[in-house]
Design a protein around this motif. Structure first.
Motif, mmCIF file in Angstrom:
data_model
loop_
_atom_site.group_PDB
_atom_site.id
_atom_site.type_symbol
_atom_site.label_atom_id
_atom_site.label_comp_id
_atom_site.label_asym_id
_atom_site.label_seq_id
_atom_site.Cartn_x
_atom_site.Cartn_y
_atom_site.Cartn_z
ATOM 1 N N PRO A 15 0.843 -1.338 -0.017
ATOM 2 C CA PRO A 15 -0.030 0.027 -0.084
ATOM 3 C C PRO A 15 0.957 1.088 -0.032
ATOM 4 O O PRO A 15 1.905 1.361 0.636
ATOM 5 N N PRO A 20 -5.406 9.963 1.340
ATOM 6 C CA PRO A 20 -6.325 9.795 0.298
ATOM 7 C C PRO A 20 -6.723 10.552 -0.595
ATOM 8 O O PRO A 20 -6.415 11.802 -0.482
ATOM 9 N N GLY A 21 -6.405 10.164 -2.099
ATOM 10 C CA GLY A 21 -6.751 11.269 -3.173
ATOM 11 C C GLY A 21 -5.431 12.096 -3.695
ATOM 12 O O GLY A 21 -5.831 12.800 -4.303
ATOM 13 N N PRO A 221 -10.557 15.287 -1.597
ATOM 14 C CA PRO A 221 -9.711 14.864 -2.633
ATOM 15 C C PRO A 221 -10.570 15.129 -3.893
ATOM 16 O O PRO A 221 -9.846 15.766 -4.874
ATOM 17 N N GLU A 222 -11.857 15.364 -3.894
ATOM 18 C CA GLU A 222 -12.638 15.586 -5.144
ATOM 19 C C GLU A 222 -12.472 17.246 -5.448
ATOM 20 O O GLU A 222 -12.297 17.548 -6.571
ATOM 21 N N ARG C 7 -10.070 -3.859 -4.134
ATOM 22 C CA ARG C 7 -9.051 -4.506 -3.246
ATOM 23 C C ARG C 7 -9.330 -3.380 -2.051
ATOM 24 O O ARG C 7 -8.624 -2.569 -1.860
ATOM 25 N N ARG C 10 -7.076 -1.744 0.285
ATOM 26 C CA ARG C 10 -6.333 -0.613 0.012
ATOM 27 C C ARG C 10 -6.904 0.727 -0.033
ATOM 28 O O ARG C 10 -6.324 1.594 -0.365
ATOM 29 N N LYS C 12 -9.216 3.982 -0.094
ATOM 30 C CA LYS C 12 -8.850 5.334 0.957
ATOM 31 C C LYS C 12 -10.218 6.022 1.032
ATOM 32 O O LYS C 12 -10.081 7.179 1.555
ATOM 33 N N CYS C 14 -11.288 7.952 -1.257
ATOM 34 C CA CYS C 14 -11.185 9.408 -1.794
ATOM 35 C C CYS C 14 -12.043 9.809 -2.743
ATOM 36 O O CYS C 14 -12.366 10.983 -2.858
ATOM 37 N N GLY C 15 -12.715 8.908 -3.340
ATOM 38 C CA GLY C 15 -13.656 9.126 -4.359
ATOM 39 C C GLY C 15 -13.220 9.548 -5.728
ATOM 40 O O GLY C 15 -14.364 10.082 -6.349
ATOM 41 N N ARG C 34 -10.063 -1.987 7.437
ATOM 42 C CA ARG C 34 -9.055 -2.228 8.631
ATOM 43 C C ARG C 34 -8.207 -1.049 8.873
ATOM 44 O O ARG C 34 -7.717 -0.511 9.973
ATOM 45 N N SER C 35 -8.068 -0.036 7.836
ATOM 46 C CA SER C 35 -7.205 1.224 8.146
ATOM 47 C C SER C 35 -8.206 2.339 8.739
ATOM 48 O O SER C 35 -7.638 3.495 8.907
ATOM 49 N N GLY C 36 -9.445 2.173 8.672
ATOM 50 C CA GLY C 36 -10.183 3.153 9.089
ATOM 51 C C GLY C 36 -10.858 3.950 7.990
ATOM 52 O O GLY C 36 -11.322 4.779 8.453
ATOM 53 N N TYR C 37 -10.910 3.688 6.824
ATOM 54 C CA TYR C 37 -11.271 4.239 5.640
ATOM 55 C C TYR C 37 -12.781 3.642 5.291
ATOM 56 O O TYR C 37 -12.879 2.617 5.081
ATOM 57 N N PHE G 10 -5.112 6.323 15.223
ATOM 58 C CA PHE G 10 -5.229 7.082 13.937
ATOM 59 C C PHE G 10 -5.026 8.425 14.068
ATOM 60 O O PHE G 10 -5.810 9.149 14.595
ATOM 61 N N LEU G 97 -13.860 0.892 18.166
ATOM 62 C CA LEU G 97 -12.763 0.152 17.142
ATOM 63 C C LEU G 97 -12.136 -0.855 17.563
ATOM 64 O O LEU G 97 -11.172 -1.584 16.714
#
Ligand SMILES: Cc1ncc(C[n+]2csc(CCOP(=O)(O)OP(=O)(O)O)c2C)c(N)n1
Ligand SMILES: Cc1ncc(C[n+]2csc(CCOP(=O)(O)OP(=O)(O)O)c2C)c(N)n1
Ligand code: SF4
Ligand code: SF4
Ligand code: SF4
Ligand code: SF4
Ligand code: SF4
Ligand code: SF4
Ligand SMILES: [Mg+2]
Ligand SMILES: [Mg+2]
Lengths: 249, 354, 67, 182, 354, 249, 182, 67
Positions: A15, A20-21, A221-222, C7, C10, C12, C14-15, C34-37, G10, G97
């Motif tokens: 990964p 994100p984004g 991100p958008e 997948r 992996r 996130k 983000c859209g 699992r990563s909170g996303y 996190f 969590l």
């Protein structure tokens, strides 16, 4: 059913650490696709820079050397001169290349080093928390331009592709974006041309990617992706600024 | 090749480098070492090598980092202000364990200073002027022949320890001409299994200095530290007139060369003065000096600065147990043998004849 | 007939794939990995043309496309 | 055997090449030698000097405060280095640029060489330095005149080898001046 | 103003600077000190000051050199690799006697290293990582309050000695938050009669470091040397738990702060351990340690590196006469008070309880 | 009889250390004339660089600060920001400005600092003995290009005025020569415009002087002076590349 | 009085702001305080933690190997910091969590807070961190709940002051959960 | 009527004034000054127009012009 889109082989299956984004991920993948396409996995030496892309070596399945912040072009010069038959590229952010590394990129370009430079312009210092970069837009708020970039004090966003094109030593210079599928497909083709420039021994190639940094732009991100077309492209026009022998993209 | 040539100190360095297989030179002009790049620009092409005049000292050291990472023997040279600018790069090379040879034909500081000989860069060279815990072997020649020989050696040491090596000369050693006997370089064995050449048929390699996971960098630093400890094997020094010496003068490089005359003059005058010359400044010959300090009580460091190596002498012989005097002549004028004799006399009369 | 595969671990959320899909059949769900996303998903697989836009735009190489 | 010497003058007078030739001559005679140049800041013009040490044994300092010999090609050099010559030492003066009355140092052997005149005799005023060098070597005996002349080959760049004959003549003229006093 | 605020270490530095009249900041981002430029960019304009994000660390130090030459109070800040790049500029400032304040919130080295706390730049700071003989006063805070206070003091010292002053903190001291009591700055008297302001009504002034005539630079260097000697007046250190101590731990900055807990724990356990904390690293409190060494025989240097300040401790107390042990934790992990207690115990048992 | 040409007051009455026929002397005088003309003697702060012009402070009757090699533009930034009402200029060679100082000049220009840069392009590193500079001409022999500058290895002579003009932040950019009375008179006028740019608070001004270095070109002063028109001007065209409000020179 | 505590989770869960608020609350009560944050490399996502030390007396180390208390907002943090809590210390776990079965540490007081559920009750799941903080403070007694709530003013950026009411409610809800067990 | 004056001790014999003079009335003589340089001189002062070209071109500010 045939798999018509898959992860490039040269992109190690782990990964990304990017937010994100973040467009760094897309640009990484495009580079890996080129390595696959031209079968460069065994002959590439990548030069990583310091910035959010510092972990390039974790993602690219090729030999990688870590350059001090801003010095990737000089490091790549040393690598390429010592190993002229290897494919050598640098991957640098706008802080790295256009601020501290200005002298190194200008002179590597002017010497016409046979290297390929992937330049990621996200208008901020991403890794260090969103300070002004030389490419930060007028009025843009960053952590060191809390009242917006004011040209009278901070100068103007620097157009590196144009500066590179002005130098006699460069062979291929372009600016692309990956903010929508159309631009992205064009970016792919341009990047290939940059790779080919080096593969064919034609000299220095430079591709500036306009890239979103949602985190430091404090946008979704958008929204960040949209900003590229709305605010950046008008100032940083896309296109090929210089090429040895033109042939339509 | 056994013919004797009359050669400038700077050129001897360039000759030694090429003989030792250096094929890449990256540099930026600065007085008083320009004969090195100039020689390289003329003679590297003859052996298929590459000379690049970089846009700056920073670019030079980083080009060398790049070339060194591919296994090539590479060199850069400069003088004091230029060496200051290379400190970040040197720290990176040490952190990434990339070999290379750095020549500092030092000049006067601080700042722009002047172009006369100086030893003001001793601390910078031996303690690492850059950030973090790192060390480079530092070789200090004192003749044109040693310029040549020690530069050759520098390449072997750099490869052996995967670490940059500094040759610290100065304006005097660079400008001086002396007869030089060249000799064939005998290549040291050893494959480089860490170099970047493209990952054909093997898994990719990586050279870096960034270590972020908990404890990793601590361990990396200790690993480097152990390497620096191993470098002690390379310690070199030269002694003269030690028989029955009551006062041992410690000096390196150009001032040691001048002192060669002075000490001979002192002996002529019946003064029991000896000369101890560290050839490796890092690692410093602490043990040898320590041993000597059991026989001799009085030491005197002489330097072309206001006092740097004297700290190592003190650390070696344990001042407060032994006497360590100092005479410094900061750059801007060069002391003659006679002037130094006067200084030694003062100390000798105070300590030995008291 | 085309198919996209995610997948999920992996993703996130983000859209960008959502933005890219010309058919408008993707969305970011409220499922958390699992990563909170929150993770992206297809709403109407039938409508997928296999244009690969979503996959091309995904910064985290979450998506593979079959046709 | 030990000899040391400072050669000084304007940049452009060829003092560095004098020192080099002397050094090469000594090497031919299997002596140990050091040569140490000192330049001013100016690239051209300004002053320059060099120190040559010749000895049977290993040489310590290549820098000499009080030389056995000084060859001064102009007035500023005389003023600077004249007083530094050791008692009983040799001071060679370029009489074409230094007025006779300026040379008043006690306890030294002095040799005034009308270099320009003698050089013009040989054919070219630019040979003045070789005249002075020939004279100095003849007077001091540090090396044989023969060695000095042979030293022109390694000391001069190949480009100038066609001028070696002229240079030798100039050295001879200088030596002759010492012998015959004119 | 007497109100207590809860402030990050980095911000305390920025606040102290502005309070002390700093009106020019030049810097380039680097973790872990970005709060300093960020604070400055927001708050300098409020007081009519100028914040410039330079294109590099080199540009920053040289902008500071320019501003300092006009008499302005100016500051630059960075962290280890960036400080390496400033070494040439610092050498020039010392050579030209131009004041300025340099903050090094140091991080892990060598090379890119990491962003955790480190004391690997001790040599660089105290010996001058650049070329030539020069020194800067080095102040080492160990709390947020000291960050503030010592930064203020740094400006006074810089002006007093016409010399750059370094404040050496690290990632821990920059990131930590503590209550801070701000106080009004009381301006030190004194006209600056050397500054460049345009030569209106006077003869021109010149600030330079180039000295070419014979002997001139030697004299300049001695003049600077004497100035560095005068700086000894500024020596500061703090001691704790010295009563009847059998072992004195010497440490500065962040690790001294951690050791504060450790030494208290040791005392609780009945071990007679004291703590000596140099606040000025240059000039180092040699005399104070020396004096202490007449009462205490055992010293232990603790550093977040592989051994740098320990040399100064040895030079101070004369090792071979006194015991000087060392525990180093190079960067990449931070030792806890408990871990350090174990290390101190080992030394204590060996030296004191033997 | 009236004295119609005299030494400018701002030029201290001492001999220059320059080699015979070196144009630095002429350029120094032109700068001094401007200081006189605009009555700047009491308000100027000059920033000297490292190169043959390092002794600027011995010749100019104004306050002078010595910058480290290449850093004059950054130093001048600090000076001007701290003293905005003073006149601040740098005097830099091509090694200083176009090699080691590339990043500093590019970013000072891009920030639009209110300074005046006098840039002396003599195609070599003069002071250090005639090594290649970024401006060295193709084929030119220098002590580090003994076989002539070869673009394949050493790159192309860099055109700094053009690069400067490309940057948004610059206000006035020109290239002049002083190789004959006509060019010299034009150079004077251009330099005045550069001074005026700063005096009027209009921003960054840059004048590149083509300058002869007889010593390192290994030419007589006459031959060297002629070389400027014959070889340099064709590659480095003279003219004003950028100006705020045009008005005939 | 001495208390120390590591708060971890996190990036984005607001652990840093929890630490800050706790610290401000202690300052209100005239305690000495240190706060020390640790970030990962990632700008967003990744993990983050901070250490808060509160004491009557001057504080030595701001870094704690074995804290008296740990507040863990996710599983990786539990795994990393759970084992480091001192015997008899307090472990506060974000039960939303972290699965119940993962919490098995001997000799500790553990407090599992269903933060998400309680936050949603108050009105917004983003208040989860405040719920947990309220609970932790109530349980440990390191400061008064009152001080904690007052601390929101200095600790939060003015922009967020309009949300202070909500935050206070969330803290109350956490405290209430400790009191009432639900 | 015009006149040029040379400050001989400053002259370096570079000949740039000679090149510049439109009247061709200047030359570098064989006289050597104290610094060892041959110095420039006027051959025919009558012909001087006072154009100042020589003075403008002189790198060492040797020449002053009167008219
Ligand atoms: C000499 C030095 N100065 C500063 C830094 C700190 N630093 C790391 S990355 C970076 C800038 C990153 O910005 P950019 O190059 O734009 O990359 P991005 O993160 O935006 O992709 C900086 C200033 C450093 N590592 N070394
Ligand atoms: C850091 C540093 N590197 C190198 C030098 C040596 N140096 C002095 S001047 C100079 C270049 C001079 O060339 P230029 O700027 O073109 O000026 P010129 O002498 O030609 O007028 C160099 C490389 C120095 N002083 N400092
Ligand atoms: S900070 Fe910006 S550039 Fe860096 S990973 Fe995050 S989004 Fe990407
Ligand atoms: S673009 Fe990728 S990471 Fe982003 S939401 Fe879609 S699948 Fe997830
Ligand atoms: S392949 Fe095209 S149509 Fe199918 S989901 Fe992706 S973007 Fe939408
Ligand atoms: S070396 Fe060249 S630039 Fe320097 S003074 Fe001489 S002629 Fe002028
Ligand atoms: S003033 Fe004109 S005419 Fe007279 S000498 Fe000078 S150049 Fe010739
Ligand atoms: S130009 Fe000036 S220096 Fe040159 S010859 Fe003429 S008068 Fe003399
Ligand atoms: Mg960026
Ligand atoms: Mg030049």
């Amino acid at each position: 059913m045939k798999q018509i889109f898959k992860r490039p082989k040269a992109l190690v299956d782990v990964p990304f650490h990017f937010c994100p984004g973040c467009h760094h991920g897309i640009i990484h993948r495009l580079v890996a696709e080129c390595i696959d396409r031209y079968k460069l996995r065994g002959s590439t030496i990548g030069v990583a820079s310091v910035g959010c892309s510092v972990f390039l070596y974790d993602y690219m399945d090729v030999d990688v050397l870590e350059a001090p912040h801003g010095r990737a072009a000089a490091v790549a010069t040393g690598v390429k001169r010592a190993c002229p038959s290897n494919f050598v590229f640098t991957y640098q952010g706008d802080g790295d290349l256009a601020a501290i590394g200005t002298a190194e990129i200008v002179h590597a370009a002017n010497r016409g080093e046979h290297i390929t430079v992937v330049f990621v312009n996200n208008t901020v210092f991403g890794m260090t928390g969103g300070q002004m970069a030389p490419t930060t837009m007028e009025g843009q708020e960053t952590t060191t331009t809390p009242f917006g970039r004011e040209p009278g004090t901070n100068g103007y966003p620097i157009k590196m592709a144009e500066v590179m094109a002005e130098l006699t030593g460069t062979t291929f210079v372009a600016r692309v974006a990956v903010d929508n599928p159309k631009n992205l497909m064009r970016a792919k083709k341009v990047l290939r041309r940059a790779f080919e420039t080096q593969i064919k021994g034609k000299g220095f190639s430079f591709v500036e990617f306009l890239s979103a940094c949602p985190t430091n732009w404090k946008m979704s991100p958008e929204r960040a992706t949209r900003r590229i077309g709305e605010e950046m492209v008008p100032y940083f026009p896309l296109g090929i600024f210089k090429e040895d022998n033109a042939s339509g993209v | 090749m056994a013919e004797i040539e009359f050669v400038k100190g700077n050129e001897a360095i360039a000759m030694g480098a090429i003989e030792a297989g250096c094929r890449f030179y990256f540099g930026y002009p600065i007085t008083p070492q320009n004969d090195i790049p100039e020689y390289m620009s003329r003679h590297l092409p003859e052996v298929g090598g590459t000379f690049i005049q970089a846009e700056s000292e920073i670019a030079s050291i980083n080009m060398m980092l790049g070339a060194g990472a591919t296994g090539a023997r590479a060199m850069t040279s400069s003088s004091s202000p230029g060496i200051s600018l290379k400190q970040e790069g040197i720290s990176y090379m040490c952190g990434s364990q990339i070999p290379g040879v750095i020549i500092n034909m030092s000049r006067s500081g601080p700042g722009l200073g002047g172009i006369s000989p100086s030893q003001g860069d001793y601390f910078q060279a031996t303690r690492g002027g850059g950030h973090g815990d790192y060390r480079t072997i530092v070789l200090a020649p004192y003749s044109v022949q040693e310029n040549y020989d020690l530069t050759m050696k520098a390449f072997d040491l750099a490869d052996k320890y995967r670490n940059p090596v500094v040759v610290l000369g100065d304006a005097l050693l660079g400008q001086m001409k002396e007869p030089l006997r060249r000799h064939k370089y005998r290549k040291k064995k050893g494959e480089k299994d860490w170099i970047l050449t493209g990952a054909k048929g093997r898994s990719p390699r990586l050279l870096k200095s960034l270590y972020l996971s908990e404890g990793e960098l601590t361990e990396h630093n200790w690993r480097l530290y152990r390497k620096y400890q191993r470098m002690k094997r390379e310690i070199m020094y030269k002694v003269e007139f030690l028989e029955g010496a009551k006062l041992v003068v410690v000096a390196f490089g150009s001032v040691a060369r001048i002192l060669k005359s002075t000490v001979a003059m002192a002996r002529d005058k019946g003064m029991k003065v000896g000369l101890f010359r560290p050839v490796t400044l890092y690692p410093f010959p602490y043990a040898a000096l320590d041993k000597l300090s059991h026989k001799v009580r009085n030491f005197m460091a002489v330097e072309l600065n206001t006092g740097q190596m004297v700290e190592d002498v003190k650390l070696a012989v344990g001042h407060k147990k032994n006497q360590v005097d100092f005479y410094g002549r900061p750059p801007g004028s060069i002391p003659s043998p006679d002037e130094l004799l006067e200084e030694i006399k003062k100390v000798y009369n105070k300590r030995v004849k008291k | 007939m085309a198919k996209v595969k995610f997948r999920e671990e992996r993703c996130k959320g983000c859209g960008l794939c959502v933005m890219a899909c010309p058919k408008g059949i993707l969305r970011v769900s409220s499922r958390i990995n699992r990563s909170g996303y929150p993770v992206a998903e297809v709403q109407d697989m039938e409508a997928c043309t296999g244009c690969t836009f979503c996959a091309e735009m995904c910064p985290d190489v979450v998506i593979t496309v079959f046709k | 055997m030990y000899f040391d010497c400072i050669i000084a003058g304007f940049g452009g007078q060829g003092v560095m090449v004098m020192g080099n030739i002397l050094a090469y001559a000594a090497i031919r005679e299997k002596k140990k030698v050091t040569y140490m140049p000192v330049y001013g800041v100016e690239m051209r013009g300004g002053t320059a000097n060099c120190t040559v040490v010749v000895s049977d044994r290993e040489i310590g300092s290549p820098i000499i405060q009080r030389p056995v010999c000084a060859i001064v090609m102009n007035l500023p050099s005389l003023e600077k280095f004249g007083p530094r010559v050791r008692k009983g030492g040799l001071l060679v003066v370029n009489a074409s640029l230094v007025p006779e009355e300026e040379i008043r140092f006690r306890g030294l052997q002095t040799l005034s060489v009308p270099s320009r005149e003698l050089a013009l005799e040989v054919g070219n005023e630019r040979l003045a330095n070789m005249v002075v060098l020939g004279a100095a070597v003849q007077k001091s005996g540090v090396v044989h005149l023969r060695s000095l002349k042979k030293a022109l080959y390694p000391a001069l760049d190949r480009r100038y080898h066609k001028m070696i004959d002229m240079n030798m003549k100039a050295m001879d003229r200088g030596a002759q001046f010492v012998e015959k006093g004119r």
